[in-house]
Design an enzyme around this catalytic site. Structure first.
Site, PDB file in Angstrom:
ATOM      1  N   GLY A 158       0.824  -1.197   0.000  1.00 12.14           N
ATOM      2  CA  GLY A 158       0.000   0.000   0.000  1.00 12.14           C
ATOM      3  C   GLY A 158       0.854   1.240   0.000  1.00 12.14           C
ATOM      4  N   THR A 188       3.126   4.487   1.162  1.00 14.87           N
ATOM      5  CA  THR A 188       4.276   4.656   2.042  1.00 14.87           C
ATOM      6  C   THR A 188       3.850   5.261   3.382  1.00 14.87           C
ATOM      7  OG1 THR A 188       5.793   4.801   0.181  1.00 14.87           O
ATOM      8  CG2 THR A 188       6.533   5.774   2.240  1.00 14.87           C
ATOM      9  N   GLU A 189       2.862   6.146   3.365  1.00 15.67           N
ATOM     10  CA  GLU A 189       2.393   6.738   4.627  1.00 15.67           C
ATOM     11  C   GLU A 189       1.893   5.659   5.581  1.00 15.67           C
ATOM     12  OE1 GLU A 189       1.527   8.022   1.468  1.00 15.67           O
ATOM     13  OE2 GLU A 189       0.256   9.785   1.829  1.00 15.67           O
ATOM     14  N   GLY A 230       2.501   2.497   5.381  1.00 19.88           N
ATOM     15  CA  GLY A 230       3.634   1.620   5.689  1.00 19.88           C
ATOM     16  C   GLY A 230       4.412   2.135   6.892  1.00 19.88           C
ATOM     17  N   CYS A 289       1.812   0.662  -8.499  1.00 14.17           N
ATOM     18  CA  CYS A 289       2.888   1.155  -7.646  1.00 14.17           C
ATOM     19  C   CYS A 289       4.211   1.241  -8.399  1.00 14.17           C
ATOM     20  CB  CYS A 289       3.030   0.284  -6.411  1.00 14.17           C
ATOM     21  SG  CYS A 289       3.073  -1.460  -6.793  1.00 14.17           S
ATOM     22  N   GLU A 331       4.188  10.313  -5.666  1.00 10.36           N
ATOM     23  CA  GLU A 331       3.449   9.325  -6.432  1.00 10.36           C
ATOM     24  C   GLU A 331       2.052   9.884  -6.709  1.00 10.36           C
ATOM     25  OE1 GLU A 331       2.738   5.643  -4.314  1.00 10.36           O
ATOM     26  OE2 GLU A 331       2.980   4.535  -6.195  1.00 10.36           O
TER      27      GLU A 331
END
Lengths: 803, 355
Positions: free
Chosen positions: A244, A246-247, A249, A300, A397
């Site tokens: 999913g 990066t935040e 993550g 992604c 992104e």
């Protein structure tokens, strides 16, 4: 319009896929789904449901249960109960189940494809030709791994219950990427599909029942982010595998820091798509179609940054625009559509906002003349040119059909621009020169590099990122490691919680002779001042303070510098500059390591003599002897830890290269000052990493011996840096440092958690002993592939061929 | 845009004046032959051989294959649109017979079929009588040009002759040139020449250019289609280079193969040739046609080729002026599909008159 008129216009007509059967399936379930727990459908504890919509029409597809903590708990319990029996099955038995899953996915392939398209908005061509066939391929491939597990992964064992959280862009495909390796290796699973796209996961649950998969091996719970959070924080989960943003993550990394959950993250990307002047430009343009305009750019690993060599930039831009003009966007169930709908309003808003920001920052926006459906969530293919690296559209992104284009002059500038990102998921390189393509591929910081191709995926090839694109791989042998651990480690006892006194910064008394080894006669020995070792030089600490070092009996045996954050900063800078080591050939690295062993061997008596003050004579001698052997082992490994060549079902060579991770911060174990240091630093060095080590807090004086040996062994300056001082503070600085690529902590439980918690900034890889005891003298535990695997990350380079 | 692109190929590619002797042939009109991305194109009259351009040719075989594989999955036409496209395919046919056992009667039969490729009752059911569907040309050996010309008189269907030592193309040059002249004199309006493949393997581009240019002169007002023999050339890079040389030398069409090679028209080969046509048009402002030949036997295949033309070049290349299928067996399958469209039932071969 008559056939005669159509004969004149030669337009494409509508070519809709009939969704009747998929709709009937939804009706059979009364368009209402509970959780799939312990092999049965269960009503949600809170009785709350939410709706899933078709983004191309806005119509409701079905109501889906919202999981509360109690639902998650029930699912984890079911998985836990199923685990012992599932793990105890023979490899062949598990293989049969995975094989059956693969066959069932194929039997229901069209229903699954249509459901995916209805729920996600992606063109039916993609769900039919890409997603679902890859799902089946994944289960086939992993049926094979299940069969071969014991022979190929001896002395490895399943982790237990795996919590898996997946995104909405490839709902069933990523479900397969997650579930297939997990259950093939004997784990059981609780999976939460994305809130926007839960339907195919529920269809998969039904398939699990259909093939008779034992209850509880696969559990599917649905819900929003709060359900995911409950799963992440559940104490009964042994590992979280997340794909999913990066935040999120980062949030998961922070939330799992204090538990001993293993973690793998497959996160965002801003992947470069590099076109050299000697590329087949028309084919490169098609690569972009498969790259940034696949799944409306909601990929992604989408090649979202187009880097063009200046000499062909104008020609290529014109070709890209021409091609964009022939893309067809429209109802995703139409079989002749290239782009469907954006998954949800919030995503569409995000795309619009970022593009506007990019334009405000000076980018030129171009979109083809295109009639988009008035109903549903659509965004046209978009080219942003004149994009500068500083612009938000070059850095963030976008997750939409938006290509940001910029130019470069030379291959080295292409690499520099390509790597100028916090991400590192994938890259695409276009050149008809193998020299250029492979040279650039080798230098790119990305987990997957496609040469003259893009977005190729296969179960046999690892997929996953460098840097803030996450860690861990999915697919291939490298992917299985994420769901296994050494059996001895799983069973290793926890270290007894011992409160070590904080080292004192000032000696309380000076009731001892000059530091160093006890003098053998009445003549006092010459004072020996141990310093920090940074950039190949012995340097004084920034603080100007020293700390005393005491022997086991409490006697002060010497002093070491009290390193602080500035010393760490200097050490990291020195390590980053030590390119000579990372570029050295494996043979060269082996030679240097052998030389280190030779020099340690020459000084064995003096090193052991001094070490004896802290560790006792017997252990000191043993550590030196075992240490010499350990260095030899990694000198031997240096040119033997090979990558592999995978066999995906394409005409391509897929090279899986073991690459060094970069700057590795290592907190060495207390209990074996010399052998612990060597057991961790040597494999890192052997693989080409540069190291910032914090030596054993119980006997940091070992630093003085180590740097003398390194200095005489041709080790390039900066390859190893040693900073003594209060380990917990140095650990924090190292773990927080954005230019440190991995942090290893092998002291206690608290340090392991701290390393994880402080690593969220750049999502560096974290490896710890989880507070467990390691027998450093036992080479079966403390030496070999397990260490080398953690010293490397796998880069898959795809090189299609054919003339 | 054209100005921007010209930089890639230097000055030579900009020459639009006829440079080959006796060019343009009397019949070449100044009217636009086609448009490409809004730009009007003239019919081809050749340019001097540009070796720099050939040097820059890059073709990545794997990527080309991927494009054609996904192309067939990305585009489809259904129902009435499919019927319309299939009718269009018929109008782009060079209905061909090139067998050792050809006879005058056989050729006359073929011509009859060319005039009436679908039965009147079927045309009526589809409500397309007004379109007066017929094939574009009938393609035969020189020996039958006269027969075909008589059989097709007044139909508007053109007579095409394979020439220049078809299919191997290894006769002495004078004989090959004489063969063209004889066919043109006998009434052939289109000449399908074959190139000497050895010149491609040897990289003898000047010789190849001179040969094709000489053929072009011999064709006079007849349209010239240059058969590259792609099944012999094998590599896509060779195909791309040979395509460019043939266009530079003045070919009106470039054609994949003779139908006698082990592999004939394929989508990857076609994609490479079509991209070469596009680049040539962008560089020179001149339009060249494309003819895949050999191995296209099903209605579905014909749709794949038509959509390839639409995607890569646009609708002007979906008409007989710039696109032909070299086929012998395709028509029958198309008839069956049209019958299905009209009746809703699947048809059988024997229900449709043979050629």
């Amino acid at each position: 319009m008559s056939i005669a008129e159509k004969f004149v216009s030669m337009d494409y007509g509508p070519a809709p896929e009939d969704p009747k059967e998929a709709q009937a399936w939804l009706d059979r379930h009364r368009r209402r789904f509970g959780h799939f727990i312990g092999g049965e459908w269960r009503e949600p504890v809170g009785g709350v449901f939410f709706d899933s919509f078709d983004p191309s029409t806005g119509e409701k597809i079905a109501s889906v249960a919202q999981a509360l903590a109690a639902d998650i708990d029930a699912a984890v319990k079911a998985a836990r109960e199923a685990f012992p029996k599932w793990q105890a099955l023979t490899c062949h038995n598990r293989a049969r189940y995975l094989y059956a899953l693969a066959r069932a996915v194929q039997r229901h392939s069209r229903r699954l494809a249509v459901l995916e398209t209805i729920d996600n908005g992606k063109p039916i061509r993609e769900s039919r030709d890409i997603d679902i066939p890859l799902v089946a391929r994944h289960f086939y491939h992993h049926a094979g791994w299940a069969q071969l597990l014991e022979s190929e992964f001896p002395d490895q064992t399943a982790l237990g219950v795996i919590g898996q959280i997946i995104p909405w862009n490839f709902p069933l495909l990523i479900l397969a990427w997650k579930i297939a390796p997990a259950i093939a290796t004997g784990n059981t699973v609780v999976l939460k599909p994305a809130e926007f796209t839960p339907i195919t996961a529920l269809a998969f649950a039904e398939i699990c029942t259909e093939i008779g998969l034992p209850a509880g091996v696969v559990n599917i719970v649905t819900g929003d982010g709060s359900a995911g959070e409950s799963l992440v924080k559940h104490p009964g989960v042994d590992k979280i595998a997340f794909t999913g943003s990066t935040e999120v993550g980062r949030a998961i990394r922070a939330a799992t820091a204090s538990s001993h959950n293993r973690l793998s993250l497959e996160l965002g990307g801003k992947s470069p798509f590099i076109v050299f002047e000697d590329a087949d430009l028309d084919s490169a343009v098609e690569g972009l179609v498969d790259g940034i305009w696949l799944n409306q750019g909601q990929v992604c690993c989408a090649g979202s940054r187009l880097l063009m060599q200046e000499s062909i930039a104008e020609v290529l831009t014109a070709k890209v625009k021409d091609r964009m003009s022939t893309l067809r966007a429209g109802p995703p169930l139409d079989k002749a559509i290239d782009m469907g709908a954006i998954v949800a309003p919030v995503q569409l808003d995000r795309i619009r906002r970022l593009v506007e920001q990019g334009i405000a920052e000076g980018s030129t926006c171009w979109q083809p003349q295109m009639v988009l459906p008035t109903r549903g969530l659509y965004y046209p293919p978009t080219l942003l040119s004149n994009v500068h690296p500083t612009s938000v559209v070059a850095q963030q992104e976008i997750f939409g059909p938006v290509l940001a284009a910029m130019t470069f002059r030379t291959p080295s500038e292409a690499v520099e621009l390509a790597n100028n990102t916090a991400f590192g998921l994938a890259a695409s390189v276009w050149s008809e020169s193998l020299n250029v393509a492979l040279q650039v591929a080798a230098q790119l910081k990305a987990g997957v590099v496609w040469v003259n191709s893009t977005n190729l995926f296969d179960a046999a090839c690892g997929f996953g990122g460098y840097r803030e694109s996450g860690y861990g791989r999915e697919g291939g042998r490298e992917g299985l490691r994420e769901y296994l651990e050494p059996t001895w480690f799983k069973n290793a006892p926890k270290m007894a919680a011992v409160k070590h006194p904080e080292p004192k910064e000032r000696p309380e008394s000076n009731a001892r002779g000059p530091s160093g080894a006890p003098s053998s006669d009445s003549n006092p020995s010459i004072d020996r001042t141990v310093k920090l070792y940074i950039g190949g030089k012995q340097v004084r600490p920034d603080s100007g303070y020293s700390m005393e070092v005491r022997a086991a009996d409490g006697r002060v045996v010497g002093e070491v510098p009290s390193g602080n954050r500035k010393d760490i900063r200097n050490a990291v800078e020195a390590a980053r500059k030590a390119t000579a080591w990372s570029k050295a050939t494996a043979h060269n690295r082996a030679q240097v390591l052998y030389y280190v062993a030779e020099n340690l061997s020459q000084r064995r008596n003096e090193v052991a003599g001094r070490l004896a003050a802290a560790a006792g004579e017997k252990q000191a001698v043993a550590e030196v002897e075992a240490g010499i052997e350990r260095i030899f082992a990694y000198a031997a490994w240096a040119d033997k830890f090979d990558g592999s060549v995978h066999n995906p079902p394409f005409r391509t060579i897929a090279i899986a290269m073991n690459e060094p991770i970069g700057n590795v911060g290592i907190i060495c174990p207390r209990e074996v000052p010399l052998l612990g240091f060597l057991s961790l630093v040597m494999p890192a060095l052997a693989c080409g990493n540069t190291v910032i080590a914090v030596p054993s807090e119980s006997y940091p004086l070992i630093t003085g011996d180590l740097y003398q040996i390194f200095d005489t062994s041709d080790l390039p300056a900066g390859a190893v840096n040693i900073v003594t001082g209060p380990a917990s503070q140095l650990l924090k600085t190292l773990a927080e440092h954005d230019d440190v690529d991995a942090i290893w902590s092998f002291t206690d439980d608290a340090s392991a958690s701290a390393a994880k918690a402080y690593s969220v900034g750049n999502l560096k890889q974290v490896w710890t002993n989880e507070g467990r005891t390691i027998d450093w003298f036992n080479s079966k535990q403390a030496e070999g592939r397990w260490f080398l695997e953690h010293s490397t990350q796998v880069k898959n380079i795809w090189v299609p061929h054919g003339e | 845009m054209a100005g921007e692109r010209s930089r890639q190929f230097g000055g030579a590619g900009r020459v639009t004046e006829p440079v080959v002797e006796n060019f343009p042939p009397a019949s070449v009109s100044e009217a636009p032959a086609a448009t490409l991305a809004g730009r009007a194109l003239l019919s081809n009259r050749g340019i001097p051989l540009n070796l720099d351009w050939l040097e820059r040719v890059r073709v990545n075989t794997s990527a080309v294959e991927r494009r054609t594989q996904t192309h067939t999955a990305r585009r489809t036409v259904k129902n009435e649109w499919q019927a319309a496209w299939l009718l269009r395919a018929i109008t782009c046919m060079d209905l061909t017979t090139l067998s050792g056992d050809d006879t005058d009667d056989r050729v006359r039969r073929l011509c009859a079929k060319a005039r009436q490729p679908i039965q009147p009752d079927l045309a009526k059911q589809l409500e397309i009588e007004e379109l007066e569907i017929k094939v574009a040309a009938v393609c035969v050996y020189h020996r039958f040009v006269e027969t075909a010309r008589r059989a097709l008189e007044g139909s508007g269907i053109r007579v095409a002759a394979v020439s220049t030592g078809f299919p191997a193309g290894l006769n002495p040059l004078e004989e090959r040139v004489a063969e063209i002249r004889r066919s043109v004199e006998a009434g052939a309006q289109e000449i399908d020449i074959v190139i000497t493949r050895a010149l491609v393997f040897g990289g003898k581009w000047q010789e190849l250019y001179d040969e094709v240019a000489e053929f072009r002169r011999a064709c006079g007002s007849a349209h010239m289609k240059a058969i590259l023999g792609t099944g012999d050339l094998l590599t896509l890079r060779n195909v791309a280079r040979a395509s460019l040389v043939a266009m530079m030398a003045g070919a009106d069409f470039i054609k994949t193969s003779t139908g006698k090679e082990s592999t004939n028209a394929t989508l990857p080969v076609s994609l490479v040739m079509v991209r070469a046509i596009r680049e040539y048009a962008q560089e020179t402002g001149m339009a060249v046609g494309f003819k895949p030949a050999g191995g296209i036997r099903t209605a579905k295949q014909s749709l794949e080729w038509l959509s390839l033309m639409k995607e890569e070049l646009g609708t002007p290349w979906m008409a007989a002026e710039l696109f032909r299928f070299g086929v012998s067996g395709l028509l029958n399958d198309i008839e069956r599909q049209l019958e299905h469209q009209a009746s809703g039932r699947y048809s059988a071969d024997y229900r449709h008159p043979i050629a």
